[in-house]
Design a protein around this motif. Sequence first.
Motif, short mmCIF file in Angstrom:
data_model
loop_
_atom_site.label_atom_id
_atom_site.label_comp_id
_atom_site.label_asym_id
_atom_site.label_seq_id
_atom_site.Cartn_x
_atom_site.Cartn_y
_atom_site.Cartn_z
N GLU A 32 0.83 -1.21 0.00
CA GLU A 32 0.00 0.00 0.00
C GLU A 32 0.86 1.26 0.00
O GLU A 32 0.55 2.25 -0.67
CB GLU A 32 -0.93 0.02 1.23
N ARG A 45 -10.83 8.39 -1.64
CA ARG A 45 -11.85 7.35 -1.56
C ARG A 45 -12.01 6.87 -0.11
O ARG A 45 -13.12 6.57 0.34
CB ARG A 45 -11.45 6.18 -2.45
N SER A 51 -7.81 4.93 -2.57
CA SER A 51 -6.95 6.11 -2.45
C SER A 51 -7.34 6.88 -1.19
O SER A 51 -8.35 6.57 -0.54
CB SER A 51 -7.13 7.00 -3.68
N GLU A 105 2.12 2.03 -3.47
CA GLU A 105 1.07 2.51 -4.37
C GLU A 105 0.40 3.79 -3.86
O GLU A 105 -0.38 4.42 -4.57
CB GLU A 105 -0.01 1.42 -4.53
N SER A 126 -1.74 3.86 -1.38
CA SER A 126 -3.14 3.47 -1.18
C SER A 126 -3.34 2.90 0.23
O SER A 126 -2.41 2.85 1.03
CB SER A 126 -3.55 2.44 -2.22
#
Length: 456
Positions: A427, A450, A447, A430, A432
């Motif tokens: 994570e 989100r 994200s 990325e 994320s």
Amino acid sequence: MLKKPSIPKGTRDFSPVEVTRRTYIMDTIKGAFNTFGFQPIETPSFENSETLMGKYGEEGDRLIFKILNSGDFLSKVPDDLYTEKDSGKITPKISEKALRYDLTVPFARYVVQHQNEITFPFKRYQIQPVWRADRPQKGRFREFFQCDADVVGSTSLWQEVELVQLYDTVFSKLKLDGVTIKMNNRKILSGIAEMIGAEDKLIDFTVALDKLDKIGEEKVKTEMLEKGIDESAIKKLQPLFSVAGNASEKLATLKNLLSVSAIGQEGISELEFIVNALETLQLSAATLEIDVTLARGLNYYTGAIFEVAAPQGVDMGSVGGGGRYDDLTGIFGMKDMSGVGISFGLDRIYLVLEELNLFPETVTVTTKVLFINFGEKEALYAMQAILKLREAGISAELYPDTAKMGKQMGYADKRDIPFVVLAGESEMKEGSYTLKNMKSGEQETVSMDRLFSKIK
């Protein structure tokens, strides 16, 4: 062997859930107080003994918690007085302060002490703990909060109308429908006593009458006889035991029964004003009821008397009460300061809401999202997201230790935390986060934006 720790009888520890729920009730009451234009004040938890003693009657004085003077308090007690072992004589020598018994007498002291700073009429509210050396039982504690609202410096009956509306507003916001606001007037009780020729036994008469719904008509009559009220007087009371109908109908019946009593007619007229105004303004959560047996605080109240009963089917005493008093500050030498006030029974309201399952689920939620701790680097990455969530008003926390996943998930489960975020090496690469819904078990990689929208 160490003695197991305990707390004094009549006091309580409150869990996080209980504190959150109590805060919900107090915030609801406080919000209504502010909306109605009441101003907050606070007074010390303890007062000079002379401020409190002698203001509540012999029984009330007995229930006041006294505070021992600091230092060698017994040195000021003369030997002969000490030998007598008369606590009533010794207590003033060893105790000059006491925990407040209610918020009303400290309020009266406050008004007198600060009269040159106050703009009258003065609308005040106060939400603070009080202490009474009472026998603990359901809904009655030795330490408890009172939530009071009073108006002093006005004789207008619009204040009574507003206080009934205030009750209704609070119970409506708490979704507590079906409460009954019972109302009477001290002048009506005086008129009844006058009608039966028992003016000199007003207190005895009303104390017995107040028990009608608890012990029944025959036992009330027996108690009156025992108090020296003769049978002919009690026979004149008979129509009162069967007064029925809505508020307006009961007042019409009383007007006829007390036709020869000027003081009684005055009390009826005052209640008619309040009832007529509220029929136009309408109540949403509460029902207004005239109760001719209601006599709470008779030594204190001089006009309207209020008591709020929990919804039918709930085994609980009154959840609020109050009334009009003509000389609140007279006990401290400031005469002719009329006032009217009400109080909310926080602890009893809590028990009623709990019994009826009326606490919103959101009230008990504290942390909204827990971030799993995978290590130092991952924790720092998580803390950056937590910082942004907190800035947006979302409660978030990081599990403090790099414990096993099962333990961290178990912590979230026991705390009823609805979301868990997993942010490991993948994570972090990325940019994320893996979000898990603890109720549904679903999880997805999202994200930061989100993550915000999903949690909200």
